[in-house]
Design a protein around this motif. Structure first.
Motif, PDB file in Angstrom:
ATOM      1  N   ASN A 228      29.956  20.813  11.344  1.00  0.00           N
ATOM      2  CA  ASN A 228      28.662  21.072  10.682  1.00  0.00           C
ATOM      3  C   ASN A 228      28.885  21.734   9.327  1.00  0.00           C
ATOM      4  O   ASN A 228      28.231  21.393   8.340  1.00  0.00           O
TER       5      ASN A 228
ATOM      6  N   ASP B 253      30.271  29.197   5.701  1.00  0.00           N
ATOM      7  CA  ASP B 253      30.504  28.110   4.726  1.00  0.00           C
ATOM      8  C   ASP B 253      29.742  28.409   3.447  1.00  0.00           C
ATOM      9  O   ASP B 253      28.962  29.359   3.365  1.00  0.00           O
TER      10      ASP B 253
ATOM     11  N   THR C 200      17.387  17.817  13.831  1.00  0.00           N
ATOM     12  CA  THR C 200      18.479  17.436  12.932  1.00  0.00           C
ATOM     13  C   THR C 200      17.923  17.128  11.559  1.00  0.00           C
ATOM     14  O   THR C 200      16.765  16.713  11.424  1.00  0.00           O
ATOM     15  N   THR C 201      18.738  17.339  10.531  1.00  0.00           N
ATOM     16  CA  THR C 201      18.319  16.951   9.179  1.00  0.00           C
ATOM     17  C   THR C 201      19.252  15.857   8.663  1.00  0.00           C
ATOM     18  O   THR C 201      19.184  15.488   7.502  1.00  0.00           O
ATOM     19  N   LYS C 202      20.132  15.404   9.569  1.00  0.00           N
ATOM     20  CA  LYS C 202      21.110  14.402   9.117  1.00  0.00           C
ATOM     21  C   LYS C 202      20.663  13.000   9.520  1.00  0.00           C
ATOM     22  O   LYS C 202      20.162  12.828  10.642  1.00  0.00           O
TER      23      LYS C 202
ATOM     24  N   LEU D   1      24.069  21.977  18.459  1.00  0.00           N
ATOM     25  CA  LEU D   1      23.877  23.433  18.514  1.00  0.00           C
ATOM     26  C   LEU D   1      23.216  23.854  19.823  1.00  0.00           C
ATOM     27  O   LEU D   1      23.492  24.929  20.342  1.00  0.00           O
TER      28      LEU D   1
HETATM   29  P1  ADP Z   1      23.423  17.473  14.208  1.00  0.00           P
HETATM   30  O1  ADP Z   1      24.699  17.942  13.582  1.00  0.00           O
HETATM   31  O2  ADP Z   1      23.547  16.228  15.001  1.00  0.00           O
HETATM   32  O3  ADP Z   1      22.285  17.415  13.232  1.00  0.00           O
HETATM   33  P2  ADP Z   1      23.344  20.098  15.352  1.00  0.00           P
HETATM   34  O4  ADP Z   1      22.578  20.610  16.532  1.00  0.00           O
HETATM   35  O5  ADP Z   1      24.800  20.367  15.345  1.00  0.00           O
HETATM   36  O6  ADP Z   1      23.023  18.558  15.298  1.00  0.00           O
HETATM   37  O7  ADP Z   1      22.691  20.718  14.057  1.00  0.00           O
HETATM   38  C1  ADP Z   1      21.305  20.740  13.912  1.00  0.00           C
HETATM   39  C2  ADP Z   1      20.898  20.970  12.466  1.00  0.00           C
HETATM   40  O8  ADP Z   1      21.237  22.300  12.069  1.00  0.00           O
HETATM   41  C3  ADP Z   1      21.613  20.117  11.458  1.00  0.00           C
HETATM   42  O9  ADP Z   1      20.995  18.848  11.333  1.00  0.00           O
HETATM   43  C4  ADP Z   1      21.483  20.935  10.177  1.00  0.00           C
HETATM   44  O10 ADP Z   1      20.208  20.727   9.591  1.00  0.00           O
HETATM   45  C5  ADP Z   1      21.510  22.361  10.681  1.00  0.00           C
HETATM   46  N1  ADP Z   1      22.850  22.953  10.481  1.00  0.00           N
HETATM   47  C6  ADP Z   1      23.804  23.101  11.411  1.00  0.00           C
HETATM   48  N2  ADP Z   1      24.884  23.704  10.872  1.00  0.00           N
HETATM   49  C7  ADP Z   1      24.601  23.963   9.582  1.00  0.00           C
HETATM   50  C8  ADP Z   1      25.314  24.585   8.474  1.00  0.00           C
HETATM   51  N3  ADP Z   1      26.540  25.061   8.628  1.00  0.00           N
HETATM   52  N4  ADP Z   1      24.666  24.656   7.289  1.00  0.00           N
HETATM   53  C9  ADP Z   1      23.406  24.185   7.132  1.00  0.00           C
HETATM   54  N5  ADP Z   1      22.688  23.599   8.124  1.00  0.00           N
HETATM   55  C10 ADP Z   1      23.280  23.481   9.323  1.00  0.00           C
END
Ligand code: ADP
Length: 603
Positions: free
Chosen positions: A497, A529, A548-550, A558
């Motif tokens: 992430n 980070d 998720t934002t991806k 998470l």
């Molecule tokens: P995914 O990676 O599939 O989106 P995660 O549960 O791992 O699912 O993460 C959820 C969301 O949390 C991500 O889409 C992102 O928006 C945010 N996120 C997680 N880690 C970070 C980070 N290190 N910096 C910024 N945003 C983060």
């Protein structure tokens, strides 16, 4: 001369006193609604009114008669004012302005009664005349043949009160509370009939004494019956509700003796209600449960708070998980008078939770397998590098052995290089296993620094591909009792992430800092980070499932990380960095010396 009227008035006032006490006490013990308080007040005033009437029937002088009848009017004004508020409470029809106006009206009549020279009853000084009752009793004639203006005006108040009562009864009836509406209508009907009777007697249409006392009493008895019946019905309904609730409930006194149990409790512990009452859990339940429940009860009584626990109880021969709540029931002054136990079977809910949890992990696993595909080029490179180095070194070693004079030091160096490269390949393969493995590994003592190193080793090429500088500061001897694969999965998720979050940052500004330290007797790992960062209001949301934002993200990573941490008695949270990027922290309980065994988290 047989006296019936006056003695019966004293009996009637006694009945009113009893009703006032009965309802007043019920309100004090908070068993019933505030309407009962109004009813108690009404009974009290009617009692006083009847006593004054009894006195007036036996008045010896005109002065005494005027004084007593003045008191009688005070009683009547209070009765009518309170009765209106009682109807409002009883029916739930509360026209506040009307009620206040009516109260003020009766207040004014009361004031006039106190100010007028002969009270509200008489326009002039009355004379003492007597009335001979058919059974030979002689009483002072209390009929009012020459009423004062206040007496006439009071008629408006009585009619308004009756109109309000009728309206409220109709409203009750329309709302489906037919029985309640009927009893109020009856009470009003009786009351109105006796008022009419009084007027008829005053106008000389009927040659008899007033009977309003009987009217008031009949009205009170009717309402009392209705309210008592209703409380009894309420109790029965409450019992039915308790019996139909899908939980076991019991009520005990302070010494732990059962006062009430519902059907759920009877089924769960195979006991019967009547056989259990007055006994303690030690007399009736298996001792192991009785002891555990008593500890919770005592704690609830001492702290005054709900004590929540989970117990495994046997039901129909099968073990089931119960969430138990023990809480004290308190008197108005805050002291406990009983303790209530509620036992909720959460076995199914727990199984569903576990199934959901497993499902999420499966999704996550699928996602990880997919991402392994995406970074397979980096992985192949990572594994091939040490393998190629091992091959080179082995070939070089063979060549050295072919020489005439074998330099053992050189051979040792070569073998050491082979061991190092082999270990590196092993570390990468271990890390890969963390990424791909789905089944649970047993709990063991895990060195966190080593755990992190292995993950970073695995992601080495990925880190380089992303142009990220890694800074690590890992304390040694941070041992936790954990499922190593799961902990590595958490670290892997957080690092990936972080790498993704920094993808858009200018080269040279992508820094990943991993620290592992000891804090408050726990191991704390922080992954910081310099990426896009997280808005303050999103810091909790990101741990929710499917956020998720991806574009390609699943949003379960998470959430799974949090559930892994919770199952290890640890915690995980995110922080927005003051300058740029985000930091994820997780903590795990440390294993300490011989306490290691106790610190074993339950899977
Ligand atoms: P995914 O990676 O599939 O989106 P995660 O549960 O791992 O699912 O993460 C959820 C969301 O949390 C991500 O889409 C992102 O928006 C945010 N996120 C997680 N880690 C970070 C980070 N290190 N910096 C910024 N945003 C983060």
């Amino acid at each position: 001369m047989s006296a019936i009227l006056v003695p019966s008035l004293y009996v009637m006032s006694g009945i009113c006193a009893f009703a006032a006490l009965h309802h007043g006490l019920a309100v004090m013990q908070r068993r019933v609604s505030q309407t009962h308080l109004l009813f108690a007040a009404l009974c009290g005033v009617v009692m006083a009114y009847i006593l004054v009437r009894a006195g007036a029937y036996q008045a010896q002088t005109v002065e005494a008669l005027v004084a007593l009848r003045r008191w009688e009017v005070v009683g009547v004004c209070l009765i009518f004012a309170i009765f209106a508020w009682f109807i409002a409470g009883f029916t739930g029809v509360r026209p506040r302005r009307f009620l206040i106006a009516l109260t003020v009206f009766w207040g004014l009549i009361l004031a006039a009664n106190l100010l007028l020279p002969y009270g509200a009853q008489f326009a002039d000084l009355p004379t003492l005349t007597y009335f001979d009752l058919p059974w030979g009793e002689r009483v002072v004639d209390l009929r009012v043949f020459h009423p004062s203006p206040a007496h006439k005006i009071a008629l408006v108040g009585v009619l308004a009160l009756i109109a309000f009562g009728v309206h409220a009864s109709i409203d009750l009836y329309r709302r489906g509370l037919k029985r309640r509406a009927r009893s109020l209508a009856w009470a009003l009907g009786i009351f109105f009939s006796f008022v009419l009777f009084n007027w008829a007697a005053n106008w000389g249409l009927i040659d008899f004494v007033h009977l309003s006392e009987f009217g008031f009493l009949a009205m009170l008895v009717m309402m009392d019956l209705e309210m008592t019946l209703e409380s009894r019905n309420d109790k029965r309904r409450m019992r039915d509700v308790l019996d139909h609730l899908p939980v076991a409930i019991c009520l005990k006194d302070l010494r732990g003796r059962f006062q009430l149990i519902n059907r759920g409790f009877e089924t769960l512990f195979r006991v019967d209600h009547d056989g259990l009452l007055g006994k303690t859990a030690f007399d009736t339940l298996p001792e192991v449960h009785a002891r555990r429940f008593r500890i919770d009860e005592k704690q609830a009584l001492e702290t005054g708070k709900d004590v929540e626990r989970e117990h495994v109880l046997e039901s129909n021969g099968a073990p089931r998980i119960y969430e138990t709540h023990q809480f004290p029931l308190l008197r108005p002054d805050g002291t406990p008078y009983a303790v209530c136990g509620v036992y909720v079977d959460i076995t199914e809910a727990r199984q569903k939770d576990e199934a959901l949890h497993k499902f999420r992990r499966q999704i996550w696993h699928t996602d990880r397998v997919a991402s392994t595909g995406a970074i397979s080029a980096s992985l192949a490179h990572e594994i091939c590098q040490p393998l190629a180095a091992i091959l080179n070194n082995a070939q070089a070693g063979l060549r050295f052995l072919d020489r005439e004079r074998v330099d053992l030091e050189e051979i040792r160096d070569i073998l050491q290089d082979i061991v190092r490269d082999d270990k590196r390949a092993g570390t990468i393969i271990n890390g890969l296993r963390a990424m791909l493995q789905q089944q649970e590994t047993p709990y063991a003592d895990v060195d966190l620094a080593q755990c992190i190193d292995e993950v970073l080793e695995l992601l080495h090429s990925e880190v380089i591909r992303h142009g990220v500088d890694v800074e690590r500061s890992l304390e040694t001897q941070l041992t936790v009792r954990a499922n190593k694969t799961q902990i590595q999965q958490v670290i892997l998720n957080l690092v990936i992430n972080a790498l993704e979050a920094m993808a858009e940052q200018p080269a040279g500004e992508r820094i990943l800092r991993i620290t592992a330290t000891r804090a408050d007797g726990k191991a704390q790992v922080s992954i910081r980070d310099t990426g896009v960062g997280i808005a303050e209001d999103m810091l909790d949301r990101i741990f929710e499932g499917f956020y998720t934002t991806k574009p390609q993200g699943l949003g379960v990573g998470l959430e799974v990380c949090r559930s892994i941490m919770e199952s290890h008695h640890g915690s995980i949270w995110a922080e927005a960095n003051p300058d740029r990027g985000a930091t994820f922290h997780f903590t795990l309980p440390l294993v300490r010396g011989d306490a290691a065994q106790e610190a074993t988290p339950s899977a």
